[in-house]
Design an enzyme around this catalytic site. Structure first.
Site, PDB file in Angstrom:
ATOM      1  CG  HIS A 290      -1.834  -1.147   1.321  1.00  0.00           C
ATOM      2  ND1 HIS A 290      -2.460  -1.515   2.516  1.00  0.00           N
ATOM      3  CD2 HIS A 290      -2.248  -2.043   0.392  1.00  0.00           C
ATOM      4  CE1 HIS A 290      -3.210  -2.587   2.305  1.00  0.00           C
ATOM      5  NE2 HIS A 290      -3.097  -2.927   1.023  1.00  0.00           N
ATOM      6  CB  ALA A 324      -1.407   5.350  -4.000  1.00  0.00           C
ATOM      7  CG  ASN A 334      -6.575  -3.267   2.056  1.00  0.00           C
ATOM      8  OD1 ASN A 334      -6.591  -3.134   3.270  1.00  0.00           O
ATOM      9  ND2 ASN A 334      -6.242  -4.393   1.478  1.00  0.00           N
ATOM     10  N   PRO A 335      -5.943   0.794  -0.117  1.00  0.00           N
ATOM     11  CG  PRO A 335      -3.866   1.417  -1.003  1.00  0.00           C
ATOM     12  CD  PRO A 335      -4.517   0.431  -0.068  1.00  0.00           C
ATOM     13  CG  ASN A 336      -8.223  -1.900  -5.440  1.00  0.00           C
ATOM     14  OD1 ASN A 336      -7.649  -1.524  -6.446  1.00  0.00           O
ATOM     15  ND2 ASN A 336      -9.252  -2.711  -5.491  1.00  0.00           N
TER      16      ASN A 336
END
Length: 357
Positions: A290, A324, A334-336
């Site tokens: 991440h 990101a 989580n950055p998805n």
């Protein structure tokens, strides 16, 4: 069993949607349709036969540097030749390669660029402020076989909770994985043949900041990555990790989960003190994949910002960054999905911008 054990330890069951700001245990949301997860490529570009005529995709094409006319970005130089932009260029290479491309093009810390033989175009703190979620693990030898669903992605249960503070804001994510020690880290060997499950502990709001630097002026050289885990001055990240490892052990001891394991493989029952757990974490923690923050977004008065609130790179024209790397702070999850949102928001910003004559 993992969810039941968490509930037995006092963590409420809940359904995770967009809100991950409340404590709970459950199945995380996935970007999928039916039983299959969907990558950004599948979600936005497929079927490839339906791509619009004004979109050309060039896979496996190395971008060498940005092209300039004064301080205006006019395109990119690739290994196959230049690609010119009529309006603007959007860099979306991720938290490692976006700062790398900017620095190769002269956008970055001036002193560092000079060190590797690149003439600075604009002096910006590109590559600083590298954020990530360090992940530790407590691993247990399985006492009996586990039948995996064909729909399982291997981390189907997650706990979001606070282990250090009492302000109600979760500071760790705790995932259950099937696998062996070498599935998660390479710092210790010899565990590969042991069927295990682990409770992986993420520092959700890590305060340590690393950096990205160029290895050389050669675009084919990978960047230098200093992830800088557990280096924050207050030692906050290490304290969260130690408390999370202890909480993982507590959950594993609950009646619902205890029958599934025979012994603790790592860190091992002999590792008990805060100091020893912190040493173990420092030696074995790994990335949750991440990375973020290396082209940080901020106001015009923010000297640490690389891009403005419309993701335009400061000091140049015709250039945005959309990935990101623009995160000003660490996300708690989580950055998805957030990265996909950034892409959609950037498309809106471009669509609403005045077009050059």
């Amino acid at each position: 069993a993992y969810s039941e054990a968490a509930a037995e330890s006092g963590i409420p069951k809940r359904v995770f949607k967009a809100d991950a700001s409340r404590e709970g245990v459950g199945t995380p949301s996935f970007t999928k349709r039916g039983t299959l997860r969907r990558s950004a490529s599948v979600a936005y570009l497929h079927p490839l036969s339906d791509l619009p005529d004004n979109l050309v995709v060039k896979p496996d094409t190395l971008v060498l540097r940005l092209l300039f006319d004064g301080t205006r970005v006019t395109g990119v130089e690739t290994a196959d030749g230049p690609v010119h932009a009529r309006a603007e260029v959007v860099v979306s290479c991720g938290a490692f390669d976006s700062p790398k491309l900017l620095m190769l093009s002269g956008i970055g810390p001036a002193d560092h660029l000079k060190e590797v033989g690149i003439d600075p175009v604009v002096d910006l703190p590109v590559g600083q402020h590298l954020l990530d979620h360090p992940e530790g693990t407590v691993m247990f030898e399985l006492a009996r076989p586990v039948e995996r669903s064909t729909e399982s992605i291997g981390c189907d249960g997650v706990i979001v909770t606070s282990v250090l503070s009492d302000d109600g804001v979760p500071d760790t994510m705790m995932w259950v994985f099937l696998g062996s020690w070498d599935s998660f880290t390479t710092q210790q060997k010899g565990r590969e043949s042991t069927p295990c499950f682990c409770i992986a502990t993420d520092v959700s709001r890590a305060r340590s900041e690393g950096e990205i630097r160029l290895r050389s002026a050669d675009p084919e050289d990978p960047p230098l990555i200093d992830i800088a885990y557990f280096t924050d001055p207050e030692d906050y990240d290490a304290q969260v990790m130690v408390a999370a490892l202890r909480r993982a052990r507590e959950i594993a001891e609950q009646p619902a989960l205890k029958p599934w394991w025979g012994r603790e493989v790592v860190p091992g029952p002999e590792v008990q003190s805060d100091a020893d757990l912190a040493k173990y974490a420092a030696a074995t923690s790994y990335t949750a994949f991440h990375p973020a923050g290396t082209c940080r977004m901020g106001a015009a008065t923010d000297s640490g910002a690389v891009v403005d609130p419309e993701l335009r790179v400061r000091g140049v024209e015709g250039l945005r960054v959309a990935d990101a790397s623009i995160f000003p702070t660490t996300l708690g999850v989580n950055p998805n999905l957030t990265c996909m949102m950034i892409g959609e928001k950037t498309a809106d910003l471009i669509a609403n911008s005045p077009r050059p004559a």
